[in-house]
Scaffold this motif. Structure first.
Motif, mmCIF file in Angstrom:
data_model
loop_
_atom_site.group_PDB
_atom_site.id
_atom_site.type_symbol
_atom_site.label_atom_id
_atom_site.label_comp_id
_atom_site.label_asym_id
_atom_site.label_seq_id
_atom_site.Cartn_x
_atom_site.Cartn_y
_atom_site.Cartn_z
ATOM 1 N N THR A 1 3.133 5.844 -69.157
ATOM 2 C CA THR A 1 2.452 5.227 -70.297
ATOM 3 C C THR A 1 3.446 4.577 -71.248
ATOM 4 O O THR A 1 3.099 3.674 -72.000
ATOM 5 N N GLY A 2 4.697 5.040 -71.247
ATOM 6 C CA GLY A 2 5.744 4.506 -72.103
ATOM 7 C C GLY A 2 6.870 5.500 -72.185
ATOM 8 O O GLY A 2 6.839 6.567 -71.542
ATOM 9 N N PRO A 3 7.902 5.216 -72.954
ATOM 10 C CA PRO A 3 8.969 6.205 -73.161
ATOM 11 C C PRO A 3 8.404 7.468 -73.817
ATOM 12 O O PRO A 3 7.426 7.402 -74.575
ATOM 13 N N VAL A 4 9.030 8.588 -73.551
ATOM 14 C CA VAL A 4 8.597 9.841 -74.187
ATOM 15 C C VAL A 4 8.780 9.755 -75.695
ATOM 16 O O VAL A 4 7.914 10.174 -76.468
ATOM 17 N N ASP A 5 9.883 9.183 -76.130
ATOM 18 C CA ASP A 5 10.140 8.976 -77.558
ATOM 19 C C ASP A 5 10.444 7.496 -77.779
ATOM 20 O O ASP A 5 11.570 7.045 -77.612
ATOM 21 N N ASP A 6 9.406 6.758 -78.159
ATOM 22 C CA ASP A 6 9.598 5.311 -78.284
ATOM 23 C C ASP A 6 10.320 4.909 -79.561
ATOM 24 O O ASP A 6 10.577 3.729 -79.786
ATOM 25 N N THR A 7 10.676 5.882 -80.396
ATOM 26 C CA THR A 7 11.458 5.559 -81.592
ATOM 27 C C THR A 7 12.956 5.522 -81.302
ATOM 28 O O THR A 7 13.720 4.920 -82.068
ATOM 29 N N THR A 8 13.380 6.169 -80.212
ATOM 30 C CA THR A 8 14.817 6.244 -79.912
ATOM 31 C C THR A 8 15.172 5.793 -78.503
ATOM 32 O O THR A 8 16.299 5.330 -78.270
ATOM 33 N N GLU A 9 14.262 5.923 -77.540
ATOM 34 C CA GLU A 9 14.599 5.658 -76.142
ATOM 35 C C GLU A 9 14.398 4.184 -75.781
ATOM 36 O O GLU A 9 13.571 3.483 -76.379
ATOM 37 N N THR A 10 15.147 3.759 -74.786
ATOM 38 C CA THR A 10 14.997 2.425 -74.222
ATOM 39 C C THR A 10 14.705 2.571 -72.727
ATOM 40 O O THR A 10 14.922 3.649 -72.144
ATOM 41 N N PRO A 11 14.240 1.512 -72.076
ATOM 42 C CA PRO A 11 14.006 1.591 -70.631
ATOM 43 C C PRO A 11 15.231 2.005 -69.841
ATOM 44 O O PRO A 11 15.113 2.661 -68.794
ATOM 45 N N GLU A 12 16.416 1.637 -70.322
ATOM 46 C CA GLU A 12 17.638 1.983 -69.589
ATOM 47 C C GLU A 12 17.854 3.493 -69.508
ATOM 48 O O GLU A 12 18.535 3.972 -68.597
ATOM 49 N N ASP A 13 17.277 4.253 -70.438
ATOM 50 C CA ASP A 13 17.390 5.709 -70.390
ATOM 51 C C ASP A 13 16.708 6.290 -69.158
ATOM 52 O O ASP A 13 16.960 7.445 -68.793
ATOM 53 N N TYR A 14 15.841 5.505 -68.507
ATOM 54 C CA TYR A 14 15.074 5.992 -67.354
ATOM 55 C C TYR A 14 15.560 5.409 -66.029
ATOM 56 O O TYR A 14 15.019 5.751 -64.980
ATOM 57 N N ARG A 15 16.546 4.532 -66.093
ATOM 58 C CA ARG A 15 16.940 3.805 -64.887
ATOM 59 C C ARG A 15 17.337 4.736 -63.746
ATOM 60 O O ARG A 15 16.912 4.545 -62.597
ATOM 61 N N GLU A 16 18.148 5.744 -64.017
ATOM 62 C CA GLU A 16 18.640 6.610 -62.944
ATOM 63 C C GLU A 16 17.502 7.346 -62.251
ATOM 64 O O GLU A 16 17.428 7.398 -61.012
ATOM 65 N N CYS B 1 1.435 2.051 -63.965
ATOM 66 C CA CYS B 1 1.780 1.784 -65.364
ATOM 67 C C CYS B 1 0.491 1.607 -66.154
ATOM 68 O O CYS B 1 -0.265 0.651 -65.926
ATOM 69 N N ALA B 2 0.253 2.522 -67.093
ATOM 70 C CA ALA B 2 -0.993 2.508 -67.845
ATOM 71 C C ALA B 2 -0.968 1.567 -69.035
ATOM 72 O O ALA B 2 -2.002 1.332 -69.660
ATOM 73 N N ASN B 3 0.209 1.029 -69.385
ATOM 74 C CA ASN B 3 0.319 0.082 -70.491
ATOM 75 C C ASN B 3 1.256 -1.047 -70.082
ATOM 76 O O ASN B 3 2.478 -0.921 -70.185
ATOM 77 N N ASP C 1 7.526 -2.843 -89.148
ATOM 78 C CA ASP C 1 8.535 -3.903 -89.032
ATOM 79 C C ASP C 1 9.481 -3.668 -87.863
ATOM 80 O O ASP C 1 10.529 -4.305 -87.761
ATOM 81 N N GLN C 2 9.113 -2.761 -86.941
ATOM 82 C CA GLN C 2 9.955 -2.457 -85.785
ATOM 83 C C GLN C 2 9.306 -2.950 -84.502
ATOM 84 O O GLN C 2 8.077 -2.987 -84.382
ATOM 85 N N ILE C 3 10.113 -3.306 -83.525
ATOM 86 C CA ILE C 3 9.651 -3.611 -82.177
ATOM 87 C C ILE C 3 9.993 -2.405 -81.302
ATOM 88 O O ILE C 3 11.149 -1.976 -81.255
ATOM 89 N N ILE C 4 8.970 -1.854 -80.626
ATOM 90 C CA ILE C 4 9.190 -0.667 -79.802
ATOM 91 C C ILE C 4 8.821 -0.978 -78.348
ATOM 92 O O ILE C 4 7.997 -1.844 -78.073
ATOM 93 N N TYR C 5 9.457 -0.244 -77.434
ATOM 94 C CA TYR C 5 9.219 -0.442 -76.013
ATOM 95 C C TYR C 5 7.940 0.259 -75.562
ATOM 96 O O TYR C 5 7.591 1.323 -76.067
ATOM 97 N N CYS C 6 7.283 -0.361 -74.586
ATOM 98 C CA CYS C 6 6.061 0.197 -74.006
ATOM 99 C C CYS C 6 6.240 0.383 -72.493
ATOM 100 O O CYS C 6 7.308 0.107 -71.942
ATOM 101 N N GLY C 7 5.173 0.813 -71.843
ATOM 102 C CA GLY C 7 5.244 1.118 -70.421
ATOM 103 C C GLY C 7 5.673 -0.052 -69.558
ATOM 104 O O GLY C 7 6.371 0.127 -68.553
ATOM 105 N N GLY C 8 5.241 -1.267 -69.928
ATOM 106 C CA GLY C 8 5.595 -2.429 -69.121
ATOM 107 C C GLY C 8 7.086 -2.653 -69.009
ATOM 108 O O GLY C 8 7.571 -3.179 -67.991
ATOM 109 N N ALA C 9 7.837 -2.253 -70.037
ATOM 110 C CA ALA C 9 9.291 -2.404 -69.984
ATOM 111 C C ALA C 9 9.897 -1.458 -68.943
ATOM 112 O O ALA C 9 10.866 -1.815 -68.256
#
Length: 289
Positions: free
Chosen positions: A133-148, A162-164, A173-181
């Protein structure tokens, strides 16, 4: 390059449409607050022209997102029906139950899985497929944290549901990552991705069924207008369905479509669309009546 028609006010074309399929995040709220002008525009369309069906890439079922809309001050009269990527994705999950599934996403997305006979894997190594659905913590994590970990799933040829499909959204005023990333990373690793939300067909099938129920007759697709700020989700989704689109060119794009005078620059909006080989009949900065 075909320019979209600049549309300062929705009321100018309201009589041309029976149904609005309207995006939520980025059009009527930013995750922190709703926008009164946009909400009122939809409410007036409901009162004076037709019916609004909200169509969101939220990974949760629509019934669980309504409380969020209420808390953000989105009036119930702004919409008549609501479908989400979560609604469409549950069908894909049911087909793959009992799994087990390696589930990636924040706890708030747990309603996606409620009532499904789906087992949870401890990790990618013992999963039959992956559900994101997305990162577990979308305030701090990026898609690269899941690459491995995603690389291990791709090596095992696991499907990723992918549900989102949204890559990013604006929260305040922030841009956050979602499941599609995360799905993008998985595909870059050679993994197989399944999505049911925008821009893919299943969510539109659900939305148009809701529209048909509201109209109590078959939907004339030439009188359906899609509204959204996501080029690769809202606009390409409308294009794939052969539906007119109003591109809200601010949202996640910031001021990229704004001219020196502060108004919409249709050429700049067209450039945003052309980057994804997309086309919108209309464009605006903010949804207003």
């Amino acid at each position: 390059m075909t320019l979209p028609t600049s549309l300062p006010h929705l009321g100018a074309i309201a009589a041309d449409y029976d149904i609005l399929l309207c995006d939520v995040w980025g059009v009527i709220h930013n995750g922190r607050e709703s926008w009164p002008d946009a909400c009122e525009a939809l409410a007036r369309f409901n009162r004076e022209a037709g019916h609004v069906v909200l169509i969101s890439n939220s990974p949760r079922p629509a019934r669980d997102v309504v409380a969020q809309l209420d808390a953000l001050g989105v009036p119930r009269e702004s919409w008549r029906a609501f479908v989400t990527s979560g609604d469409a994705t549950r069908m894909e999950l049911e087909r793959r139950a009992p799994g087990p599934a390696w589930i990636v996403g924040p706890e708030r997305d747990a309603p996606l899985y409620a009532g499904l006979d789906l087992l949870r894997a401890q990790g990618v190594e013992d999963a039959a497929f992956i559900s994101v659905t997305g990162p577990v913590d979308d305030t701090t994590e990026t898609p690269e944290d899941y690459r491995e970990r995603l690389a291990e799933g791709a090596a095992r040829d696991l499907e990723l549901i992918c549900a989102n499909p949204d890559r990013v959204v604006q929260r305040g005023d922030q841009i956050i990552y979602c499941g599609g990333a995360l799905a993008d990373v998985y595909e870059s690793l050679g993994g197989r991705v399944i999505m049911a939300g925008k821009p893919f067909g299943p969510i539109y099938e659900l939305a148009l069924k809701e529209a048909e129920d509201l109209l109590a007759r078959p939907v004339d697709r030439s009188r359906v207008l899609c509204i959204g700020d996501g080029v690769v989700t809202d606009v390409l989704g409308a294009n794939a369905q052969g539906l007119d689109c109003l591109f809200v060119a601010q949202g996640i794009h910031g001021d990229a479509a704004r001219g020196a005078d502060g108004a919409l620059d249709a050429a700049r909006a067209a450039e945003l669309l052309q980057g994804e080989t997309a086309y919108a009949r209309y464009a605006t900065l903010d949804l207003k009546w």
